[in-house]
Write an enzyme that holds these catalytic residues in place. Structure first.
Site, PDB file in Angstrom:
ATOM      1  N   SER A  65      44.339  28.633  42.736  1.00 55.66           N
ATOM      2  CA  SER A  65      43.465  29.206  43.816  1.00 55.66           C
ATOM      3  C   SER A  65      44.397  30.011  44.817  1.00 55.66           C
ATOM      4  O   SER A  65      45.153  30.786  44.475  1.00 55.66           O
ATOM      5  CB  SER A  65      42.461  28.478  44.091  1.00 55.66           C
ATOM      6  OG  SER A  65      41.330  29.169  44.775  1.00 55.66           O
ATOM      7  N   ASP A  93      36.174  28.899  34.193  1.00 52.45           N
ATOM      8  CA  ASP A  93      36.158  29.535  35.708  1.00 52.45           C
ATOM      9  C   ASP A  93      35.762  30.887  35.933  1.00 52.45           C
ATOM     10  O   ASP A  93      36.105  31.872  35.344  1.00 52.45           O
ATOM     11  CB  ASP A  93      37.733  29.426  36.048  1.00 52.45           C
ATOM     12  CG  ASP A  93      38.084  29.807  37.358  1.00 52.45           C
ATOM     13  OD1 ASP A  93      37.118  29.994  38.208  1.00 52.45           O
ATOM     14  OD2 ASP A  93      39.149  29.808  38.012  1.00 52.45           O
ATOM     15  N   HIS A 142      36.168  26.512  38.149  1.00 53.22           N
ATOM     16  CA  HIS A 142      37.357  26.789  39.079  1.00 53.22           C
ATOM     17  C   HIS A 142      38.092  25.694  39.588  1.00 53.22           C
ATOM     18  O   HIS A 142      39.074  25.381  39.689  1.00 53.22           O
ATOM     19  CB  HIS A 142      36.850  27.692  40.187  1.00 53.22           C
ATOM     20  CG  HIS A 142      38.115  28.166  40.858  1.00 53.22           C
ATOM     21  ND1 HIS A 142      39.107  28.747  40.469  1.00 53.22           N
ATOM     22  CD2 HIS A 142      38.295  27.854  42.576  1.00 53.22           C
ATOM     23  CE1 HIS A 142      39.977  29.194  41.621  1.00 53.22           C
ATOM     24  NE2 HIS A 142      39.752  28.398  42.880  1.00 53.22           N
TER      25      HIS A 142
END
Length: 383
Positions: free
Chosen positions: A157, A323, A356
């Site tokens: 991320s 995601d 995610h």
């Protein structure tokens, strides 16, 4: 409290603080008159200093990536499933470092720290920080540790964005770059989500223009709302459906009011309340802005391949099928640009239903890919 520390854990760990007294000029043009970086280390640095791995954390993460701070800890570090003896990032072979970035509230200098010019917390007077600023401070930490080149730098991320910035800004200082569930820049939708979260915090009557420390308050409601909004974006629709469906809280009848009716409502409120207990609202504002500003290709007219022209690292880029916050096509943008730039790159799209947050979870296919990659790095270095 952990009943027994697992054999494949790094065990009881402690953090370190690096006090940097030199002023740091930031990308925004302002400067910090010195700063603190908090970090943790796992494993042993070998004599050749060739086995060091740097971890870059995401928005709400910190330096505590693995192990326990005491036997009373209920949970280990945020990536404990990935780091330790016999785990994919094997601490019998690798020396692993994770630092808390500037602007956070977990030990490194941030908005809650004291501004030496005023003797009061910085609050919103804290200078705006960027991903590039974080990478520069991590390079200072590298020098402090005597690590001229990292065997690998890894992040998911926002952590993956730091890895990209490392490869661009310090190409000779990392051999492998592992970029997980990231993007080359935020989409308008993602910036929009971040702005809604910030407005939830800043419109809380207890925010006091960011000076809630002096007011003896905390924008709990606004920060909890921000976390609830963010948490929805970290999970997939399938994951939320499987976990909660339309189940009512405790199986009770509908209230036909505005109290909690559904289990998902209860879960989100719990996540929001728990987040308020350990995170600072001003830090949330600064970190989400750093996310919004990340766009390394802007310096090259938006040409990402040109941005990667000088990279030297070998890349592993990984994404997750469910995601939608940083969708697989965003990872493929990175891969395609690296390919056009002539960089060495491998790509894995991992089937996972967790959205995610998959990058934090012990998904078997994900672990196999990471384990194989780090075994290759170990063989390459003779570790």
């Amino acid at each position: 409290m952990v009943e027994k520390i697992p054999a494949d854990s790094v065990g009881i760990v402690s953090y370190h603080d690096l006090e940097v007294r030199e002023a740091l000029t930031l990308a925004c043009g302002q400067s910090l008159p010195g700063y603190n970086l908090r970090y943790e280390c796992y494993g042993e640095l070998n004599a050749a200093r060739s086995n060091a791995v740097l971890l870059c954390h995401a928005l709400s993460g910190d330096h505590h990536a693995a192990g326990y701070h005491s036997a009373e800890d209920r949970k280990p570090g945020w990536w404990d499933n990935m780091i330790g003896p016999g785990k994919p990032i094997d601490t019998r072979r690798f020396f692993v470092v994770c630092s808390n970035f500037l602007g956070s509230c977990k030990g490194s200098t941030g908005p809650a720290s004291i501004n030496p010019a005023t003797g009061e917390p910085w609050g919103l007077d804290f200078p705006m920080v960027t991903v590039a600023d974080w990478v520069r401070t991590q390079a200072v930490l590298s020098d402090h540790l005597g690590i001229a080149q990292w065997a690998a730098i890894v992040g998911g991320s926002l952590g993956g964005m730091q890895v990209l910035q490392w490869a661009i800004d310090f190409p000779e200082r990392l051999r492998h770059a592992v970029v997980i569930a990231a993007a080359p820049k935020l989409s308008a939708q993602n910036i929009g989500f971040n702005e809604v979260c910030r407005q939830a915090i800043m419109s809380d009557p207890d925010f006091h223009g960011g000076r809630y420390y002096q007011a003896g308050t905390k924008p709990k409601h606004g920060l909890a709302l921000a976390r609830m909004i963010g948490h929805i974006t970290y999970l997939s629709d399938d994951a939320m459906g499987k976990k909660f469906g339309r189940e009512t809280r405790g199986g009770k009848q509908l209230s036909y009011g505005f109290d909690i009716d559904f289990e998902v409502e209860s879960y989100l409120r719990y996540q929001g309340q728990r987040f308020v207990e350990h995170f600072d609202a001003n830090s949330y504002l600064f970190i989400t802005k750093a996310l919004d500003y990340f766009d390394p290709a802007a310096a090259h007219g938006g040409d990402l391949a040109a941005t990667f022209a000088q990279v030297q690292a070998r890349f592993l880029v990984a994404s997750f099928s469910s995601d939608w916050r940083f969708a697989p096509e965003r990872s493929r943008e990175i891969v395609q640009a690296l390919f056009r730039a002539g960089a060495a790159v491998s790509y894995a799209e991992i089937e996972a239903q967790h959205g995610h947050d998959s990058f934090l979870l012990p998904i078997p296919q994900y672990h196999r890919i990471m384990r194989a990659h780090f075994e290759r790095i170990a063989e390459e270095q003779g570790l």
